[in-house]
Structures are given as C-alpha cells and as structure tokens.
Design an enzyme around this catalytic site. Structure first.
Site, PDB file in Angstrom:
ATOM      1  N   CYS A  73     -17.027 116.811  54.976  1.00  0.00           N
ATOM      2  CA  CYS A  73     -17.600 117.813  55.877  1.00  0.00           C
ATOM      3  C   CYS A  73     -16.963 119.191  55.819  1.00  0.00           C
ATOM      4  O   CYS A  73     -17.641 120.196  55.566  1.00  0.00           O
ATOM      5  CB  CYS A  73     -17.515 117.304  57.312  1.00  0.00           C
ATOM      6  SG  CYS A  73     -18.306 115.709  57.595  1.00  0.00           S
ATOM      7  N   HIS A 127     -15.966 122.795  62.765  1.00  0.00           N
ATOM      8  CA  HIS A 127     -15.111 122.023  61.854  1.00  0.00           C
ATOM      9  C   HIS A 127     -14.500 122.864  60.731  1.00  0.00           C
ATOM     10  O   HIS A 127     -14.244 122.372  59.636  1.00  0.00           O
ATOM     11  CB  HIS A 127     -15.909 120.848  61.252  1.00  0.00           C
ATOM     12  CG  HIS A 127     -15.028 119.683  60.872  1.00  0.00           C
ATOM     13  ND1 HIS A 127     -15.333 118.826  59.831  1.00  0.00           N
ATOM     14  CD2 HIS A 127     -13.861 119.239  61.389  1.00  0.00           C
ATOM     15  CE1 HIS A 127     -14.405 117.903  59.727  1.00  0.00           C
ATOM     16  NE2 HIS A 127     -13.493 118.131  60.663  1.00  0.00           N
TER      17      HIS A 127
END
Length: 450
Positions: A73, A127
């Site tokens: 990710c 993130h």
C-alpha cells in the site's frame, strides 16, 4: 535524467488542444485497496457485482498490462501521488513508522494542481506518514477527510479505532470526526458533497477507499441484497455503489464530459476470497499478482471508449497525463518516471510508452523489458519469465536464457544507482516470508501462508 524530462515536455505538444477560455478538466482518482486482479465484472468475474465500475470502464480505456510501482500500500501510493519511483526518496518499505513517510521535499499531485488554481481534496486512506508534517493539508490538499493510517474498521468504534488519539480515527483537516453508517458509503457521500460544493471551478479529487482491505467487514444489507455470505464480494459491491453515486453527481451537474477519471487498485489481492487469476502471486510479491492491477482511464469524448490497451503502463503515468491535460507544467527540477499517455491513446504515438519498468522492496526486486521479466531475491537468486508465453509465471527460464537474464540484471542494477537506501525496513520476519514465497514459486511449489 535530462533526456527523460525533455521527452516528457515534448509529449505535451501533442496533447489534444483546449479552446481558449474553456474550463480545464476536473481530475478524479478512484483508488481501491487490495483488490484482486480478477475481482470486477470487466476483469472477467461472474461472481463480483460491479455494474457501475464496469460501465465506467466500458466508456473509457481498459489497460490490460497496467502496474503500480509497489506491491504493497504505502510505497505504491507514494509513487502514484508523485509520479516518481518512490525508491528515489527512500519510500521503499511499507507502513512508515511515526516521524517517517513520504519525503516532504517531494511535489505531490495536490501541490501541482493547487499551483494551477485547482481546489484539491483527499478523501479516505492516506498512509503516507502519520505525523503532522506529512498531513494531507500540508502536502497539497485543501481538504482531507479520512484516516492517517492504513486500515480500520468499516464502522464507528469509539473504544477502538475511533478512540481519542487513534491514528485510525476519521478526521477532517486534523480534527476527529464521528462518521455515521458504513465507511465506504460515507467516503463516497463525502466525495459527492465535495463535488457539489466545488462544481463551479476545476477540482482534483483523490478518493482513496479503504475497501476491500481487511478487516473483512461487509454491510449486512449488502449481504442480503447479493444473497451471499462472501463479505469480500459485498465490500466491492459497496465501492461500486459509491462510484455510481459519484458518476451520477457528475452527470447531474453536467461535469462528466469535462472530468478525467482514473480507477485502479493500489496492489493485488491478498484476502483468501480475492482472485488474481490468471496471475501468479499476490500482494507483497513481485509476481504479476502483486502489482498488475485493474486500471481504467475515462475521459468522455477525449479518449477512445471501449478500448482495451495492451501496451504496458504504470500508475506513475497518472500525474503527467492529468497535469498536462489540465494545462499545467511538469516539474523540471527532478526526473519524473511516468509519461503522458494521451498521445499513445489518440494514435499520435504508436511506440511503447515505457521501454522498461523496475520494482524494489527491500530484499526483492524486478526488471521488465517488453515481455521479459527478471525477479531477484536477496540471498536466493533470480527467476526469468516471458509474460507473453507464460503470464502465470510458471516456467523459470533463467538457466535457458542467461543472456536475456544478464541484460535485465544490468538494467536493474543501473536503475538502482539512481536510488537512495530505504529510510525504514520491515524486519526479518517479512524478509524471510518474501524470500520463502518467491523461492517456492521459482521452484514450482505451493507458497507458504502469510
């Protein structure tokens, strides 16, 4: 480096011309999380229901050989948002610890669109560093609704993910926010509200869903509608509903023809219910199932509808393609690794957009030239595959094609001279899992569980 920048600037001259005085296009990125390569209707699934995403794909270009710059990710998102190999600035490993993340010296898509007068928003999963210096509103986004961390519950939980101080809590511009209902629905509705509030001026919207990343939590009503117990499929159905609402809003406000929409996943699927067929591997690996993703560009009337594009492209291409279409200029103070795809899609350029691709994540790396792909694993060795003949990467040709392996190895090593060391590592456990997983597939064995 200089030649790459010159090439990118030259491509701007073959962009479709925009009439003087017309409004530049809105740009929307629809990013989903850990989606299996096969897990949409337009990708061949008969089990997953995704009518709105399928319709969007049918009206645009479907890239069948599209890749993200990492199979996990955080680094994948760092590459997408900068248009640069994230290893250039040390963002190589996943899940940056507190105080680390995407370099604050990098120019993001948000920065680039702010510079040319766009309203910018990030909604959903960030993130890219959980400290305040890397907060979205300090990285080019006027508005942020979402979570700093990588995943959370799909329901509001005041004693868990939504407790005071949690990095998984939903925030609006730094302030905790209590959301109602199911998170995927809420993110989609927030995006619709943003469009409603900014329809009179050009906007850039980065809508980064957490679904279908774990935890696997479906909306009970969706399970009933689909008559299934498969929560993963129901989570994708919720994303599809959100995409349908967003498209309906654009159509209702007369914005659809002047909006560039990208749809892709940040990496391959990993959930037991996810399907990456016909690809080998999964999230976290450098087999095709780790970083070849569903990828769509929709720009009504400006790119061919219903086209399936087989030339190899990258998520790194989103920034230069979108920025140049909006009338912006590419940065000249650093190399970009993406290219403007529009000349390739409109027939003005018949060459391959990329002569080569590279990947690296701590102890694993890969090099791609045409159909040939080399995977290198530290303390293990290499494997060579011809993807035209062996998309499932079942036949390791490294011994029978030593010259081709040497060519790709040299290209990879040359690319690595442009990088800096990773700013953080993921630990011996993950290095060992990656090594064992790749070794098993190199040897044609069943890989270990995570």
């Amino acid at each position: 480096m200089k030649s790459l920048t010159i090439t990118l600037l030259a491509l701007a001259s073959v962009l479709p011309a925009r009439a003087a005085g017309t409004r530049p296009p809105n740009v929307i990125i629809l990013l989903v999380d850990d989606l299996g390569y096969h897990d949409l209707g337009f990708q061949g699934s008969t089990e997953v229901k995704s009518p709105n995403i399928d319709k969007l794909a049918a009206g645009g270009v479907i890239f069948t050989d599209a890749h993200v710059s990492a199979s996990v990710c955080s680094p994948s998102r760092a590459g997408l948002i900068t248009g640069r190999y994230q290893q250039r600035f040390g963002h190589e490993a996943n899940s940056p610890p507190t105080g680390l993340g995407m370099s604050t010296t990098e120019t993001t898509m948000g920065n680039a669109f702010q510079k040319i007068g766009y309203k910018t928003a990030a909604i959903g999963k960030w993130h890219l560093g959980n400290d305040d210096a890397r907060y979205p509103t300090r990285r080019g986004f006027d508005e942020f609704w979402g979570l700093r961390e990588g995943h959370r519950s799909y329901f509001y939980k005041p004693k868990a993910d939504d407790r005071p101080g949690s990095l998984k809590a939903i925030e609006h511009n730094g302030k905790p926010l209590k959301f109602k209902g199911y998170l995927t629905d809420w993110l989609g509705d927030t995006a619709v509200d943003f469009i409603a509030d900014n329809k009179e001026k050009p906007f850039f919207l980065y809508l980064s869903f957490t679904a279908p990343h774990e935890p696997i939590e479906a909306k009970p009503e969706d399970l009933e509608i689909l008559k299934t117990t498969n929560q993963y499929h129901a989570m994708i159905y919720a994303v599809d509903r959100a995409v349908g609402k967003l498209v309906a809003k654009l159509e209702a406000d007369g914005l659809m023809e002047n909006t560039i929409i990208w749809f892709l996943s940040d990496n391959g699927g990993i959930n037991q219910a996810a399907s990456n067929i016909p690809l080998a591997g999964k999230k976290g690996t450098l087999f095709e199932g780790g970083m070849r993703v569903p990828f769509v560009l929709h720009w009504q009337g400006r790119v061919p509808a219903g086209k399936r594009e087989s030339r190899t492209v990258s998520s790194l291409d989103i920034l230069p393609t979108s920025l140049l279409a909006a009338g912006g200029k590419l940065p000249t103070d650093r190399p970009l690794d993406g290219v403007n795809l529009l000349p390739f899609l409109t027939g003005k350029n018949t060459a391959a957009p990329h002569p080569a691709f590279f990947w690296r994540r701590t102890n694993i790396a890969a090099s791609r030239e045409g159909p040939w792909k080399l995977i290198r694993v530290r303390d293990l060795g290499e494997a060579l595959y011809n993807l035209d003949d062996d998309l499932g990467e079942k036949h390791n040709l490294v011994k029978s094609n030593p010259e081709k392996a040497a060519t790709l190895r040299k290209a990879l090593e040359t690319w690595e001279t442009q990088l800096i060391p990773p700013l953080w590592e993921e630990g011996a456990r993950w290095d060992k899992w990656r090594k064992d997983y790749h070794q098993a597939l190199f040897e044609g064995r069943q890989p270990p569980a995570e």
